[in-house]
Design an enzyme around this catalytic site. Structure first.
Site, mmCIF file in Angstrom:
data_model
loop_
_atom_site.group_PDB
_atom_site.id
_atom_site.type_symbol
_atom_site.label_atom_id
_atom_site.label_comp_id
_atom_site.label_asym_id
_atom_site.label_seq_id
_atom_site.Cartn_x
_atom_site.Cartn_y
_atom_site.Cartn_z
ATOM 1 N N LYS A 78 0.873 -1.376 0.033
ATOM 2 C CA LYS A 78 0.070 0.004 -0.023
ATOM 3 C C LYS A 78 0.844 1.233 0.126
ATOM 4 O O LYS A 78 1.824 1.259 1.007
ATOM 5 C CB LYS A 78 -0.825 0.044 1.341
ATOM 6 C CG LYS A 78 -1.860 1.084 1.349
ATOM 7 C CD LYS A 78 -2.764 0.977 2.386
ATOM 8 C CE LYS A 78 -3.844 2.163 2.466
ATOM 9 N NZ LYS A 78 -4.963 1.970 3.760
ATOM 10 N N SER A 161 -9.707 2.145 2.859
ATOM 11 C CA SER A 161 -8.761 2.784 1.791
ATOM 12 C C SER A 161 -8.026 1.805 1.237
ATOM 13 O O SER A 161 -7.275 2.260 0.175
ATOM 14 C CB SER A 161 -8.273 3.835 2.859
ATOM 15 O OG SER A 161 -7.218 3.113 3.797
ATOM 16 N N SER A 185 -10.191 0.030 7.318
ATOM 17 C CA SER A 185 -9.611 0.068 5.890
ATOM 18 C C SER A 185 -8.979 -1.196 5.510
ATOM 19 O O SER A 185 -8.659 -1.292 4.153
ATOM 20 C CB SER A 185 -8.881 1.368 5.774
ATOM 21 O OG SER A 185 -9.684 2.584 5.589
#
Length: 493
Positions: A78, A161, A185
């Protein structure tokens, strides 16, 4: 070798150990898969040369008998984790051009154990969002979107997210990916894309080198296709870090060894407050099915009460923006990232932040600054801190009568891009089931449990006592095997 991208981590480790293929071959297959899924916009930065160099070094270590726990496994990172010499953007324009001179502790641990980096994946800007639609680099499209590639009849969100992480893993372009979970998330996008995502206990994984959103909530965790893979990856990600004052100095268990399949005698808490008004029938049905699966495996469901649950979302959307307002004050255009000149230093600050931060980030900074202001600190932020303590006490009381808690992960299946963009409140409600555990710092995991009437994945969430990820994983694998979900995304590499 195209079948290599459909392996689990456990199967890939087994194949590498038996010399059925090399780390280079495994990585080459995934590099091609990353290219194939470009229409999903899952990756911000691809690192094929670095991946192949890491794979070559991995093969050399294995030949010398020095294979690590994740030796040769290609994963995605990420783009919130700092990676030395590789752009780290947090999906924000304000970090354009930023290449860290250091490596986050979590990714350092993964590289130490032999993992291979395929690249940096997309996310909501500064991890603020539930749909991966706030990224400066554009929306991530779920591999579950119906229709032909590039001509989808309906583009679905992958959740957020950590939407880029979820999409890459679900589309078979990475064996696993790192995610971060502030209010859900990791768990919510895992549910939306039919994969496994676990948020460990706050303090289990170091936050050092992870771009901060809300420091008292942010926690790193793995996103994988099976519970066993999550156990493998989590062990490598965890560990005490003296550079992080919130890192807990305690031994990291062998999470994989905890997957015995035996949950006889365990008590499973079913919180009555989670049966919220207006819950879709299929969400309630899959929850009831999960309860039945655990009963059949020898566990005992018990009703519990978490009375302050109704205040969790309001509390979260005071605490998180307040901490974000403080954390994001460091982005001023002076030291790194974007700079937009102005007639004065004040103008430069305003121009840089106005151009660099997206709409959702600006909204949360304004909310956070407001609740921290002198006239409202006690009425909002201080009160939210007190309610947060009450929420944690609720869980403490509940765990006196149960070993693990079972709930839905999300209140719906994945929705279409643009469907809730104009209503931030509806967007925030996506985290209604995940936020309480984040406020309490508890471990939580989403496991694929079925598909809805629209053919999209449904997930069940398990919550555990602090630092009892082993029980969460063990119970999660029981659900995973009972559900035996075989549905796969229309778009796979």
């Amino acid at each position: 070798m195209t079948g290599l991208t459909h392996l689990t981590m456990a199967a890939a480790l087994d194949g590498l150990a038996k010399k059925e293929f090399t780390a280079v071959e495994l990585t080459e297959a995934h590099v091609k898969a990353v290219e194939t899924i470009r229409p999903l916009n899952a990756f911000i930065t691809e690192t094929p040369e670095q991946a192949l160099a890491m794979a070559k070094a991995s093969d050399a270590r294995r030949a010398q008998g020095e294979a690590g726990p994740m030796e040769g496994l290609p994963i995605a990172v990420k783009d919130l984790f700092c990676t030395k010499g590789v752009p780290t953007t947090a999906a924000s324009h304000i970090l354009d051009g930023f290449k860290p001179e250091y490596e986050s502790t979590v990714t350092s641990n993964l590289w130490r154990d032999g993992a291979v980096m395929l690249g940096k994946v997309n996310l909501d800007e500064f991890a603020m969002g539930s749909a991966n639609i706030t990224s400066h680099h554009g929306n991530v499209i779920s591999p579950w979107s119906p229709g032909e590639v590039g001509n989808w009849s309906r583009q679905l969100v992958p959740g957020g997210s950590s939407g880029g992480s979820a999409a890459a893993v679900a589309a078979r372009a990475a064996l696993g990916a790192t995610g971060t979970d502030t209010g859900g998330s990791i768990r919510q996008p895992a549910a939306f894309t039919g994969i496994v995502g676990i948020k460990p206990t706050y303090g289990r994984c170091s936050r050092w080198g992870v771009v901060a959103f809300a420091s008292s909530l942010d926690q790193a965790g793995p996103m994988t296709r099976t519970v066993e893979d999550a156990a493998i990856m989590l062990r490598s990600m965890c560990g005490f870090d003296p550079k992080d004052s919130t890192s807990v100095d305690m031994a990291v268990p062998d999470f994989r060894a905890a997957l015995t399949g035996d949950i006889r005698g365990l008590k499973v808490g079913i919180p009555k407050e989670y049966r919220v008004e207006g819950m879709p029938a299929e969400i309630a049905a899959i929850w009831d099915q999960g309860i039945e699966w655990l009963k059949q495996a020898g566990a005992e469901p018990v009703e519990i009460s978490l009375p302050h649950t109704k205040y969790a979302l309001a509390t979260y959307y005071i605490v998180a923006p307040a901490e974000a307002s403080s954390n994001l004050a460091r982005y001023d255009g002076l030291r790194y990232g974007l700079r937009v000149e102005g007639a004065s230093l004040k103008d430069m600050y305003e121009n840089t932040r106005g151009a660099g931060f997206g709409k959702e980030v600006r909204r949360r900074i304004l909310i956070g600054t407001y609740v921290l202001s002198a006239g409202y600190y006690d009425a909002y932020y201080n009160k939210a801190r007190q309610v947060r303590t009450r929420i944690k006490w609720d869980f403490d009381e509940a765990f006196k009568t149960c070993d693990v808690i079972l709930t839905p992960t999300a209140p719906s299946t994945a929705f279409a891009i643009g469907e809730k963009m104009d209503d931030p409140i509806q967007m925030y409600l996506n985290d209604v089931f995940t936020v309480p555990a984040s406020l309490a710092g508890l471990p939580g995991m989403s496991v694929p449990a079925g598909v809805g009437s629209d053919g999209l994945p449904l997930g069940l969430q398990l919550l555990g006592r602090p630092f009892d990820e082993e029980t969460v994983l063990r119970v999660g694998q029981v659900i995973e095997k009972a559900a035996a979900v075989t549905a796969t995304p229309p778009f796979m590499a």
